[in-house]
Design a protein around this motif. Structure first.
Motif, PDB file in Angstrom:
ATOM      1  N   GLY A   1      -3.888  10.490  -6.264  1.00 42.26           N
ATOM      2  CA  GLY A   1      -4.096   9.609  -7.404  1.00 42.26           C
ATOM      3  C   GLY A   1      -4.443   8.192  -7.022  1.00 42.26           C
ATOM      4  N   LEU A   2      -4.386   7.866  -5.727  1.00 43.66           N
ATOM      5  CA  LEU A   2      -4.711   6.519  -5.262  1.00 43.66           C
ATOM      6  C   LEU A   2      -5.620   6.632  -4.044  1.00 43.66           C
ATOM      7  N   GLN A   3      -6.766   6.019  -4.121  1.00 43.46           N
ATOM      8  CA  GLN A   3      -7.696   5.984  -3.000  1.00 43.46           C
ATOM      9  C   GLN A   3      -7.687   4.577  -2.405  1.00 43.46           C
ATOM     10  N   VAL A   4      -7.557   4.510  -1.087  1.00 42.12           N
ATOM     11  CA  VAL A   4      -7.490   3.223  -0.381  1.00 42.12           C
ATOM     12  C   VAL A   4      -8.805   3.005   0.355  1.00 42.12           C
TER      13      VAL A   4
ATOM     14  N   LEU B   1      -7.459  -5.104  -5.885  1.00 45.71           N
ATOM     15  CA  LEU B   1      -7.726  -5.733  -4.591  1.00 45.71           C
ATOM     16  C   LEU B   1      -6.435  -6.279  -3.997  1.00 45.71           C
ATOM     17  N   ILE B   2      -6.272  -6.108  -2.687  1.00 46.97           N
ATOM     18  CA  ILE B   2      -5.283  -6.838  -1.895  1.00 46.97           C
ATOM     19  C   ILE B   2      -6.084  -7.650  -0.887  1.00 46.97           C
ATOM     20  N   LEU B   3      -5.957  -8.971  -0.971  1.00 43.11           N
ATOM     21  CA  LEU B   3      -6.814  -9.856  -0.199  1.00 43.11           C
ATOM     22  C   LEU B   3      -5.993 -10.637   0.821  1.00 43.11           C
ATOM     23  N   ARG B   4      -6.508 -10.746   2.037  1.00 39.05           N
ATOM     24  CA  ARG B   4      -5.936 -11.602   3.081  1.00 39.05           C
ATOM     25  C   ARG B   4      -7.043 -12.479   3.622  1.00 39.05           C
ATOM     26  N   GLY B   5      -6.738 -13.771   3.742  1.00 37.85           N
ATOM     27  CA  GLY B   5      -7.692 -14.666   4.381  1.00 37.85           C
ATOM     28  C   GLY B   5      -8.793 -15.156   3.466  1.00 37.85           C
ATOM     29  N   LEU B   6      -8.583 -15.144   2.152  1.00 37.40           N
ATOM     30  CA  LEU B   6      -9.567 -15.673   1.225  1.00 37.40           C
ATOM     31  C   LEU B   6      -8.910 -16.737   0.346  1.00 37.40           C
TER      32      LEU B   6
ATOM     33  N   VAL C   1       0.837  -1.208   0.000  1.00 34.15           N
ATOM     34  CA  VAL C   1       0.000   0.000   0.000  1.00 34.15           C
ATOM     35  C   VAL C   1       0.872   1.258   0.000  1.00 34.15           C
ATOM     36  N   LEU C   2       1.924   1.264   0.834  1.00 34.84           N
ATOM     37  CA  LEU C   2       2.773   2.450   0.901  1.00 34.84           C
ATOM     38  C   LEU C   2       3.521   2.674  -0.413  1.00 34.84           C
ATOM     39  N   ARG C   3       4.017   1.608  -1.012  1.00 35.58           N
ATOM     40  CA  ARG C   3       4.719   1.760  -2.288  1.00 35.58           C
ATOM     41  C   ARG C   3       3.762   2.257  -3.372  1.00 35.58           C
ATOM     42  N   ALA C   4       2.562   1.742  -3.378  1.00 33.83           N
ATOM     43  CA  ALA C   4       1.580   2.205  -4.362  1.00 33.83           C
ATOM     44  C   ALA C   4       1.262   3.678  -4.159  1.00 33.83           C
TER      45      ALA C   4
END
Length: 954
Positions: free
Chosen positions: A247-250, A355-360, A236-239
């Motif tokens: 320019g990037l919404q989280v 998407l960044i996914l954890r636990g799926l 996320v930080l690098r993006a």
């Protein structure tokens, strides 16, 4: 006879002996051959051993050579792989945390947020912003942003001196910013891959392990929880660091830790760059993201492009921000949620939804990168095959928090503007204003140029914006775009600024720059206390309107375009009158405001057809009762331009200006109705160097007979020697009606207030008030202007000073008058007045008597009254200063006396009510004293008194 048997035995024996001898010989020969063969075998074995040893050496040498070449090739491949990794993840995408800094622009993608704003991808304005400043942002050593940033502060912030991140601090673009046309992001509208660690290879070298995300796909993080959290934070930080601020919404979904997994990014929330969906809101979040995909496909890509990435490459603009949804341990998904998630995984990346996914339980596939974190810091990533990866540590908390705060601050501050040159045409003065004036004001969210027109519709404009939102800059930009397209024969500007300052002074000749904008005819600055000047401008425009209307009647036409067609030799430019802070002119409930509103209403209603356009600007339109009280007048201003947080200039239900960033405006040509809104980013036009370049270029092209504009500066004291009327005065022996100049009128034309001293009763002048400097200035102007009209000896001048405070001024004046000028004081002024009063017949040459503090004349006041009543017919004129209106009345004989002996007067610090006896009619002039301003009235020519500015020392 021998026995045959014996003979046979002997024969057999002989044969056996022979056979034995042959066998021995054969055996010996065989043994010799065996020995020779053994020797040859030994020699062969020795040779074989030698050959084997030689071949072994050759083999060993070759193997060593192969090993060396393999090592060199592997080293080269390692270097190439490391370089490729660095090139694929430059700057913030791949730098280690100990020297990491945001490098907006390496992503290249012009990222927009909010309603969407973009910068031009070409032209002088592209990429003209400055580097982000503060913690985590460094300034480039050269280029557009050089010197504009500050040294990084805090741990983990340092600027590389070379390499992909060096000098890459380009303009923060905030909500709606585009990539520069030059520099790190030029022409590269695809985000880089992001580093998560390094590949563990059987040779030395730091080859980064990269995963594709923005513009490419999605990332699934599995395995060790602690390492997984660090990987997510790093991605996320690098993006964020590679995209322009805004320019990037989280979007975060973290039901287990209630957002704690993204807590370090919390400073992004106030800027709208980080939002959270609470427990149970996953379905709504996925629905919203799917709706974004649908909207972008239908309205942004619209079948012309397959992805935002392709659109950005083709057009140089990215009309949507990247949206990164971080879903942490969402738990069991329902059917609808699984379907929506599947849709996003298939179609989201093309529309900037990632998407960044954890636990799926998501498996690797096209556009889906899987990272399996293992204890000990090792991992496997699907794109690296069987190669193991050593994961990087997570970003330091200070770097994460400070970077988030700075990005939020940059977004809150808004974008930097592009350059004025982006509005200018390739060639100057190529357009006709016959049917209207059209010029670009900036670009819209999709990157298209927004053009603004003044014509029959819309005819006039209202501009509103609080202080500091760029109102003056917008006017500059608009004027620059118009001036470059239309020649001075097509367009004329009249500029008036009621606020304190000299915003428009640059358009007139100055001490530093003698050039002026050729289109400008009038510049009024610092007129906040001179509302009369605004009224004079409206009167002038009203006169010009009548002139044009009369010409239209003669040619039987109805508008300017038809008039110009019928009278091509006539001079009919379109006129644009810009009045900044116009509410000052309309404030109050006096005669000035009432007349100004009437004139405005007439100009607004009829000016459209005759090419006269009004542009009224204000910080706050809501408080202008005189304007909003006349809906018919407001309706004429159908072009509305609202700057950030402007109030009431748009329709009551139109709140588009509330959320605008700086350097942006809402342009609305339908009286503020919301459907007509157009968002525009206004270039930076306030830079003096940029403006001077344009102005000087146009000035050099001006017609040589074009006069310089009239500059009226309310804070400047005019000089008599600069007066055109004074310069026209020429000495003569006889002057039928000498003219007295008194000061500069507050008028469109540079004109001196004057009074003619003819041989008729009442041709005297009284200066009223207690301000010594101003009274002496008015009398000195009168005396010098009279002296300039007579040859030496053709007129008589007498100076009588009865106030010690005026003595220095009188002495200075005496040095400029003819040598035979008489000098008197309190002791001998009686002789002067007795002699003048005793004159029975007209004198051969005029006699001008200047009395300083005439109310102090001693016992011969009767002689003064006689001179005032009878002197003008005998060519004796009194020009006196009385230190009060009541004192003049005493000189004339008291309250019951007539006042017509004073045909002209100049009032200084005297209130209008005190001037009633000297003013025709039943009322009194509206006059409130102001420093270095006076009220002039000449009963022989004036219907109303006029405000003048006394001339100062030359």
């Amino acid at each position: 006879m021998p026995d045959p048997r014996t003979q046979q035995i002997l024969d057999v024996r002989a044969l056996l002996a022979q056979a034995l001898g042959a066998a021995d010989a054969a055996l010996a020969a065989a043994r010799e051959r065996q020995r020779a063969a053994a020797e040859r075998l030994d020699r062969v074995r020795v040779a074989a051993d030698r050959q084997k040893a030689r071949l072994a050496q050759v083999r060993d040498n070759r193997l060593r050579e192969i090993d060396r070449r393999q090592h060199d090739d592997l080293a080269a491949l390692a270097g190439a792989a490391a370089a490729a990794g660095q090139a694929g993840a430059p700057g913030a995408a791949g730098d280690p945390w100990d020297r990491w800094q945001p490098t907006p622009g390496v992503a290249g993608g012009p990222a927009l947020a909010g309603p969407g704003f973009s910068a031009p991808s070409e032209g002088p304005g592209a990429g003209s912003g400055t580097a982000p400043q503060g913690p985590g942002f460094s300034a480039p050593s050269e280029g557009p942003g050089a010197g504009s940033g500050t040294a990084p502060q805090g741990p983990g912030f340092s600027a590389p001196s070379e390499g992909p991140g060096a000098g890459s601090g380009t303009a923060p673009q905030g909500p709606g910013f585009s990539a520069p046309s030059e520099g790190p992001g030029a022409g590269n509208y695809t985000a880089p891959e992001l580093r998560v660690g390094r590949l563990l290879l059987p040779y030395d070298g730091d080859v980064p392990a990269l995963v594709p995300l923005l513009d490419r796909g999605h990332v699934v993080v599995r395995g060790d929880d602690r390492l997984g959290d660090e990987v997510v934070a790093g991605l996320v930080l690098r993006a964020l660091g590679t995209a322009y601020p805004g320019g990037l919404q989280v979007i975060g979904y973290d039901p287990e830790h209630l957002g704690g997994g993204l807590a370090g990014f919390a400073p992004l929330a106030p800027a709208g760059l980080l939002t959270f969906a609470g427990p149970g809101e996953l379905a709504g979040l996925l629905d919203d993201l799917v709706a974004h995909v649908r909207r972008i496909n239908e309205t942004v890509l619209a079948g012309e492009h397959i992805s935002l990435r392709e659109l950005a490459v083709a057009t140089g603009r990215r009309p949507e921000p990247w949206r990164l949804a971080v879903l942490l341990n969402p738990g069991q998904l329902g059917r609808h949620e699984r379907e929506q998630l599947s849709r996003l995984l298939r179609t989201g990346a093309a529309c900037g939804i990632h998407l960044i996914l954890r636990g799926l339980p998501i498996e690797a596939g096209a556009g889906i990168e899987v990272i399996d974190a293992e204890p000990g810091g090792r991992a496997r990533i699907s794109s690296a095959g069987d190669l193991p990866v050593r994961l990087d540590d997570g970003p330091p908390a200070t770097v994460l928090t400070l970077t988030s705060r700075r990005i939020a601050d940059e977004v809150a501050a808004g974008p930097a503007p592009v350059a004025l040159a982006s509005l200018l045409p390739r060639e100057d003065w190529q357009e006709s204003s016959a049917t209207g004036l059209t010029a670009p004001l900036g670009d819209n969210p999709q990157g298209a140029v927004v053009r603004v027109t003044l014509s029959d519709y819309p005819p006039h404009a209202l501009i509103a914006g609080p202080s500091g939102t760029g109102k003056t800059n917008l006017i500059y930009a608009w004027m620059g775009a118009l001036s470059a397209r239309y020649s001075p024969a097509e367009l004329a500007f009249y500029l008036l600024d009621f606020k304190e300052g000299v915003s428009f002074a640059r358009f007139a000749p100055g001490r530093r720059d003698p050039s002026w904008l050729p289109h400008v005819r009038l510049v009024g600055v610092n007129v906040n206390t001179d509302r009369e000047f605004g009224l004079a401008l409206l009167r002038f425009l009203g006169t010009e309107l009548r002139r044009r209307a009369d010409a239209a009647k003669r040619y039987e036409v109805t508008n300017l375009a038809e008039l110009r067609a019928e009278d091509p030799a006539g001079h009919w430019p379109r006129i644009v009158a810009v009045v900044d802070e116009f509410q000052v002119l309309l404030s109050g409930r006096d005669a000035v405001a009432a007349e100004a509103v009437d004139l405005l209403e007439d100009l607004a209603r009829r000016g459209r057809s005759q090419g006269i356009h009004l542009v009224l600007a204000s910080q706050d339109v809501s408080g202008i009762e005189a304007l909003w009280g006349r809906p018919a007048l407001v309706a004429q201003f159908s072009l509305r331009i609202a700057l950030p947080r402007a109030r009431r200039v748009l329709a009551e239900t139109n709140h588009a200006a509330d959320s605008l960033p700086r350097y942006h405006a809402v342009v609305n040509a339908d009286s503020g109705a919301a459907p007509a809104n157009r968002i525009v980013r206004v270039p930076a036009a306030g830079d003096r160097d940029s403006w001077s370049e344009l102005q000087n270029r146009l000035w050099r092209r001006r017609p040589q007979d074009l006069p310089a504009p009239r500059l009226f500066d309310g804070d400047a004291i005019p000089r008599l020697t600069d007066s055109p009327d004074f310069r026209r005065l020429a000495p003569a022996n006889q002057v039928a009606a000498p003219v007295v100049l008194l000061g500069e009128t507050i008028d469109v034309a540079a004109r001196s207030a004057r009074t003619a001293l003819r041989r008729v009763p009442g041709r005297n002048l009284a200066v009223l008030g207690t301000r010594v400097d101003e009274a002496c200035a008015v009398l000195a102007t009168a005396a010098r202007s009279l002296a300039a009209q007579f040859t030496p000896g053709a007129a008589q001048f007498s100076l009588a000073c009865l106030d010690a405070d005026a003595d220095a001024a009188v002495r200075a004046l005496g040095a400029d008058l003819p040598r035979d000028t008489g000098r008197y004081d309190a002791e001998d002024v009686a002789w002067l007045l007795e002699d003048a009063a005793a004159t029975e017949t007209p004198r051969e040459k005029p006699h001008f008597i200047f009395l300083y503090a005439a109310d102090a004349v001693p016992a011969v006041a009767e002689d003064l009254r006689r001179v005032l009543r009878q002197g003008p017919e005998r060519r004796i004129h009194v020009l006196g200063w009385w230190r009060g209106a009541a004192l003049l009345r005493d000189t004339l004989g008291g309250q019951a006396s007539r006042t017509d002996a004073i045909g002209a007067w100049v009032a200084l610090d005297v209130h209008g009510s005190e001037l009633t006896p000297y003013y025709p009619g039943a009322g009194a002039p509206t006059w409130y004293p102001r420093p270095w301003r006076a009220l002039h009235f000449d009963r022989s020519v004036h219907r109303d008194a006029e405000v003048i500015i006394p001339y100062g020392a030359s």
